[in-house]
Design an enzyme around this catalytic site. Sequence first.
Site, PDB file in Angstrom:
ATOM      1  N   THR A 164      -8.843   4.923  28.262  1.00 38.44           N
ATOM      2  CA  THR A 164      -8.106   3.743  27.382  1.00 38.44           C
ATOM      3  C   THR A 164      -9.435   3.128  27.205  1.00 38.44           C
ATOM      4  OG1 THR A 164      -6.475   4.208  29.586  1.00 38.44           O
ATOM      5  CG2 THR A 164      -6.978   1.873  28.490  1.00 38.44           C
ATOM      6  N   GLY A 189      -4.970   1.707  24.728  1.00 35.26           N
ATOM      7  CA  GLY A 189      -3.665   1.847  25.505  1.00 35.26           C
ATOM      8  C   GLY A 189      -3.442   3.122  25.779  1.00 35.26           C
ATOM      9  N   SER A 190      -1.848   2.031  25.785  1.00 35.17           N
ATOM     10  CA  SER A 190      -1.217   3.734  25.161  1.00 35.17           C
ATOM     11  C   SER A 190      -0.965   4.287  23.076  1.00 35.17           C
ATOM     12  CB  SER A 190       0.724   2.448  24.560  1.00 35.17           C
ATOM     13  OG  SER A 190       0.922   2.021  25.903  1.00 35.17           O
ATOM     14  N   GLU A 218      -1.312   5.709  33.199  1.00 36.81           N
ATOM     15  CA  GLU A 218      -0.873   7.261  33.277  1.00 36.81           C
ATOM     16  C   GLU A 218       0.445   7.210  31.831  1.00 36.81           C
ATOM     17  OE1 GLU A 218      -1.868  10.603  35.473  1.00 36.81           O
ATOM     18  OE2 GLU A 218      -3.100   9.001  36.873  1.00 36.81           O
ATOM     19  N   GLY A 219       0.331   6.381  30.799  1.00 37.65           N
ATOM     20  CA  GLY A 219       1.597   6.151  29.936  1.00 37.65           C
ATOM     21  C   GLY A 219       2.575   5.493  30.892  1.00 37.65           C
ATOM     22  N   GLY A 256      13.466 -10.931  53.783  1.00 36.79           N
ATOM     23  CA  GLY A 256      13.123 -12.265  53.806  1.00 36.79           C
ATOM     24  C   GLY A 256      12.453 -12.649  53.858  1.00 36.79           C
ATOM     25  N   GLY A 257      12.436 -14.134  54.624  1.00 38.93           N
ATOM     26  CA  GLY A 257      10.800 -14.923  54.306  1.00 38.93           C
ATOM     27  C   GLY A 257       9.328 -14.315  54.911  1.00 38.93           C
ATOM     28  N   ARG A 307       0.672  13.268  35.980  1.00 39.83           N
ATOM     29  CA  ARG A 307       1.724  12.379  35.978  1.00 39.83           C
ATOM     30  C   ARG A 307       2.594  12.857  37.457  1.00 39.83           C
ATOM     31  NH1 ARG A 307       2.408  11.568  30.015  1.00 39.83           N
ATOM     32  NH2 ARG A 307       1.068   9.953  29.724  1.00 39.83           N
TER      33      ARG A 307
END
Length: 383
Positions: free
Chosen positions: A125, A130-131, A363-364, A339-340, A242
């Site tokens: 990259t 990138g892509s 990785e894509g 929740g919180g 992947r």
Amino acid sequence: MNYFLSEEQNMIVETAREIALKKILPVREKYDHEGIFPWDVVEALSEADMCGLYIPEQYGGFGGGVFELCLAVEELSKIDGGISLAMAATALGTFPILLHASEEQKQKYLPDIAAGKSIAAFGLTEANAGSDALGMRTTAVLDGDHYVLNGTKQWITNGENAQVYTVFAKTNPEKGARGISCFIVEKGTPGFTFGKHEDKMGIRASSTTELVFQDCRIPKSAILGREGMGSIVAINTLNYSRPGVGSQALGIAAGALDDAVKYSRERVQFGEAISSFQAIQHMLADMATEVEAARALLYATARTIDAGEKKFAKDSAMSKLYCSDVAMKVTVDALQVMGGYGYMKEYPMEKRMRDAKITQIYEGTNQIQRNEIALQLIKEAAS
């Protein structure tokens, strides 16, 4: 659900779980906050002979495959998806060597990686590539018996902590995809330095760094395969790697589910545990079903690859896509169950959600995975 693991595979799971609980759990909060690279965990994996699970025995490895790697990464990621990357990203950097290196290159690099003495990184990259990997600007110019590398790689996992790098560069820019080559570059090579260390939202215990090449001279023998094979090396590597991202995502999701179930049984509202409320039960049921579906797809893909099937690009993309989407959904839902408390940094759920997000990107991206899946479907229909 029984996935019919062998005795050795069950041992891998148990060993990874023990390392995760003893070595990762006590430090995950500190390492996340401070961005500490987990050398102590790498050492523990090395001592347990876990670093070479996917490396053949003849090079000092366990002799397993993608499936064994996925089992270990999943188990480590149940506790921390960032720390597990030290293992998963090393596999990514190692697959080009496993798949395309000469015997001499394999003998030189694989034993130390299998023993945990070296970790690896994958240098593809760039800031504007990138892509669209073909948009890379890093070049490798042949000069006598050496190639001269110039350029910068960005967002490289394992960054400055690796010892071995598989780096992609244009050797013939006019040829497009056929003008890219892949090289093995060692840390410490003159002209090879490191740039910005990224401050990330998640996976903060994994180093992400620029690789900078300024008139970096590497021997001709450092090339993987032959000149112009870089695109093939990259595609083959990503098809193999992947499922590793899928296993990281699956582990994050499974860990989030475990935490949510435990919390729902302990949290009392209106005089009873919230696990008794149908709204919570339905959320937990959906999360559990999605995790199991993701695991089934991932395990089937990994076993398909290890069985020697030639066509698995679609399966690989599907496993990465689905597991990472499940990780994102399950961590969001698990945080909602808590929740919180889930929203507070005092608890690990917000970290799981931060870590899960990257699995949909690197990785894509998952949009690229959908492109790949559709392309393979159309090819199958046409044939």
